[in-house]
Design an enzyme around this catalytic site. Structure first.
Site, short mmCIF file in Angstrom:
data_model
loop_
_atom_site.label_atom_id
_atom_site.label_comp_id
_atom_site.label_asym_id
_atom_site.label_seq_id
_atom_site.Cartn_x
_atom_site.Cartn_y
_atom_site.Cartn_z
N HIS A 196 -101.80 21.32 9.94
CA HIS A 196 -100.99 21.91 8.89
C HIS A 196 -101.26 21.21 7.56
O HIS A 196 -101.30 19.99 7.50
CB HIS A 196 -99.50 21.80 9.22
CG HIS A 196 -99.11 22.47 10.51
ND1 HIS A 196 -99.37 21.90 11.74
CD2 HIS A 196 -98.48 23.65 10.75
CE1 HIS A 196 -98.92 22.71 12.69
NE2 HIS A 196 -98.38 23.77 12.11
N LYS A 223 -105.13 26.33 15.96
CA LYS A 223 -104.17 26.79 14.95
C LYS A 223 -104.39 26.02 13.64
O LYS A 223 -104.31 24.80 13.61
CB LYS A 223 -102.73 26.59 15.41
CG LYS A 223 -101.70 26.99 14.34
CD LYS A 223 -100.28 26.62 14.74
CE LYS A 223 -99.30 26.90 13.61
NZ LYS A 223 -97.93 26.44 13.92
N LYS A 367 -99.50 45.94 -15.20
CA LYS A 367 -99.86 47.33 -15.46
C LYS A 367 -100.90 47.48 -16.57
O LYS A 367 -101.74 48.39 -16.52
CB LYS A 367 -98.61 48.14 -15.79
CG LYS A 367 -97.66 48.27 -14.60
CD LYS A 367 -96.45 49.12 -14.92
CE LYS A 367 -95.52 49.19 -13.71
NZ LYS A 367 -94.34 50.05 -13.97
N ASP A 404 -95.50 56.56 -13.26
CA ASP A 404 -94.18 56.16 -13.77
C ASP A 404 -93.55 57.22 -14.67
O ASP A 404 -92.36 57.51 -14.57
CB ASP A 404 -94.29 54.86 -14.57
CG ASP A 404 -94.39 53.62 -13.70
OD1 ASP A 404 -93.89 53.66 -12.57
OD2 ASP A 404 -94.96 52.62 -14.17
#
Length: 629
Positions: A196, A223, A367, A404
């Protein structure tokens, strides 16, 4: 010569090379029972680092079987949920809840228990339900809670294997000591060797090196959990699942790393983690088990599934995943729609450029950047200067659209009708009949008209922005708050419908720049001018994020300035009833929630993504149900 996993006489066998039985680079002596299992390395450390009492318990209870269960070898991605309770009795209750919720595997996080006693509790926890158990006792030096002696911790893990745990999780750093003491690991227990990193995602070379160390150390399953500092880290970690020589768990922690959890099944991950519920996550960024099963439909995902998602920052508030995944499931489409926390849009699109990624919804603040990044832009989106939808074309390019404007304008037009209801009246309560929601959805979307309901481009292409007659907005004054992507869309839409447009923005220069782009002109003012009542109008439309969770108490304009407006619209839909809308109702205005715009623009996006008609009634029901939770 004796087996490396037990004391039985051994022969030298080559290890089997299979996706779910990893090959080991060395050929080591194993007995017949362990012949097809990954070899454990021969160890030169002292034979026992475990306390004598725990070792005795382990040997007394050791049971071996000849093969793992079908569930462990089926090849499907398992759904694993962690028990994070702090007491033994609470843990038993969580075990039962997780089993009832349908998890394939239950992780027992023993390090989180404050009253744990291995001899008294472990057997009962393992036997509480039939769902297989993964036993983990994570130390503090690897992000867990256990801060006691290592020999005792490793003894508990070995003890769990002998008691019948289907899996045990052992940190790679102590793998040598785990295998050295307490007797052999039973054949039916899979050993997960884990690593980890709570700070970053290491380089590709470092990740591969860690993976190879795990195989060389005798892992049944590898893992690797890293921390995503940018969403592009997910691509490198998901690659491990595709290239791993054996069963692998690879994920990125944190919100930017969520795609690795939701796409584990597509890329062949051994398992993925889902929390029992909100607040019960065992690591940052975990979705819930219910979300993985029912919203993201992880058990049904195939390697060929298409990936869609909403790009934003922030994005955790978005209901788009609930809405689009439900619609795709209803349509029987092999696809999944994800929340994508993106910092740099250009970097993101360059990384996720394969045909697997079919398209994206785009929200604040990307956007305008989406317009620049698109390979081709729809005429309407080009005129508006903002893109909220990117669709992968057959040649791999991305085409930008804006859905939109039509959704917002239609919602406002409907709200201005003489017989329209206010937001408070039109949004059904949880006790009201859901069919009313569905009927309202049909009415709202049908207001676009036959031509407008297809693509937003047709409306603007007719006469290059010639104003439509017959709209209730014609001749009215619409004040738009915000000069970003949504503000541009709504301002252009209102002007197209014949309205006079005033743009209010915190930075007046941005409002002036947008006003200069408007055909026929528009007025630019500051938010202070609007709040003072200096500028008045018929419709007020907020397109900023002010009032969005977690800033529910905020409003973009003073309540005293609202009395001159007939209708107030707020593009924010989380919360559904914003402070602005509450103030507007108190001032006697009609109100329209951002829910109306959200459903309308999403329905058009769905059709652009899939080529199929959007299930409008279902989409409305899903959104309203989600917002009430």
């Amino acid at each position: 010569m004796h087996c490396v996993r037990c004391s039985k006489p051994a022969q030298v066998y080559a290890q089997k090379a299979d996706k779910h039985q990893p090959a080991v680079t060395r050929v080591l002596p194993t007995c017949q029972a362990h012949r097809l299992m990954p070899a454990r390395p021969q160890l030169t450390v002292r034979p026992s680092v475990l306390c004598a009492r725990d070792t005795a318990i382990a040997y007394a209870t050791m049971q071996e079987t000849s093969a793992p269960t079908n569930q462990q070898t089926s090849g499907k991605t398992l759904l694993c949920t962690s028990v994070t309770a702090s007491t033994f009795e609470q843990a038993l209750d969580e075990i039962r809840q997780i089993s009832e919720a349908g998890a394939d595997l239950i992780e027992l996080r023993l390090d989180m228990l404050t009253d744990f006693n291995a001899e008294k509790h472990l057997q009962q926890m393992l036997n509480e339900t039939d769902t297989p158990k993964l036993v983990t006792m994570r130390p503090t030096w690897e992000g867990g809670n256990y801060d006691g002696p290592e020999p005792q911790r490793l003894a508990v893990l070995k003890y769990a294997a002998h008691l019948g745990a289907s899996h045990v999780d052992v940190e790679l750093k102590v793998a040598t000591y785990f295998f050295a003491g307490g007797g052999p690991v039973p054949v039916n227990t899979k050993v997960i060797l884990s690593s980890h990193n709570f700070e970053e995602t290491p380089t590709d070379a470092a990740l591969e090196n860690t993976l190879q160390q795990m195989w060389a150390s005798g892992a049944d399953i590898a893992k690797i959990a890293t921390t995503a500092t940018d969403i592009v880290d997910c691509a490198r970690v998901l690659t491990l699942l595709k290239t791993s020589q054996g069963p692998c768990i690879a994920l990125c922690m944190g919100e930017r790393g969520q795609p690795t959890r939701m796409l584990a099944a597509k890329y062949g991950g051994y398992l993925t983690f889902g929390a029992l519920g909100g607040g019960k996550e065992s690591a940052p960024g975990q979705p819930t088990l219910h979300q993985l099963k029912h919203m993201y439909r992880l058990p049904d995902l195939t390697p060929n599934c298409q990936i869609f998602g909403v790009i934003g920052n922030p994005v955790s508030h978005s209901r788009s995943p609930q809405l689009h995944n439900a619609a795709m499931a209803a349509a029987g489409i092999d696809a999944v729609y994800l929340p994508l926390l993106v910092d740099n849009l250009k970097k993101f699109l360059k990384t996720y450029s394969s045909a697997d990624y079919g398209g994206f919804s785009v929200t604040i603040p990307h956007k305008l950047a989406a317009l620049e990044c698109a390979d081709e832009v729809d005429t309407v989106a080009q005129q508006i200067g903002a893109v909220n939808t990117l669709v992968r074309q057959s040649d791999g390019s991305l085409k930008g659209y804006n859905t939109d404007w039509s959704a917002a304008i239609t919602a406002i037009e409907n709200g201005l009708q003489p017989d329209s209801q206010t937001t408070a009246e039109s949004i059904p309560s949880q006790q009201q009949d859901e069919s009313a929601c569905s009927q309202h959805s049909s009415d709202s979307v049908s207001g676009l008209g036959a031509e407008e309901a297809t693509t937003s481009g047709r409306v603007f292409n007719e006469g290059q922005g010639e104003r439509q007659s017959g709209s209730v907005l014609k001749g009215r004054t619409v004040v738009v708050i915000g000069a970003g992507g949504a503000g541009k869309a709504l301002a252009f839409g209102a002007a197209h419908k014949g309205a006079k447009v005033i743009i209010a923005n915190r930075t007046v220069g941005k409002a002036e720049a947008l006003a200069a782009q408007m055909q026929g002109g528009a007025q630019a003012i500051s938010l202070d001018q609007l709040s003072s009542g200096e500028s008045k109008g018929d419709v007020l439309a907020n397109t900023t994020s002010i009032g969005m969770h977690p800033q529910e108490a905020a409003s973009p304009v003073s309540s005293s300035a609202l009395g001159s407006f007939d209708l107030v619209f707020d593009a924010v839909y989380t919360p559904m009833d914003t402070r602005l809308l509450q103030d507007a109702r108190a001032a006697g205005c009609k109100t329209v929630s951002g829910v109306e715009m959200f459903i309308g623009q999403a329905a058009e996006q769905f059709e652009l993504f899939t080529g199929q008609e959007a299930p409008n009634d279902l989409m409305r029901q899903v959104v309203l149900t989600s917002l009430r939770q």
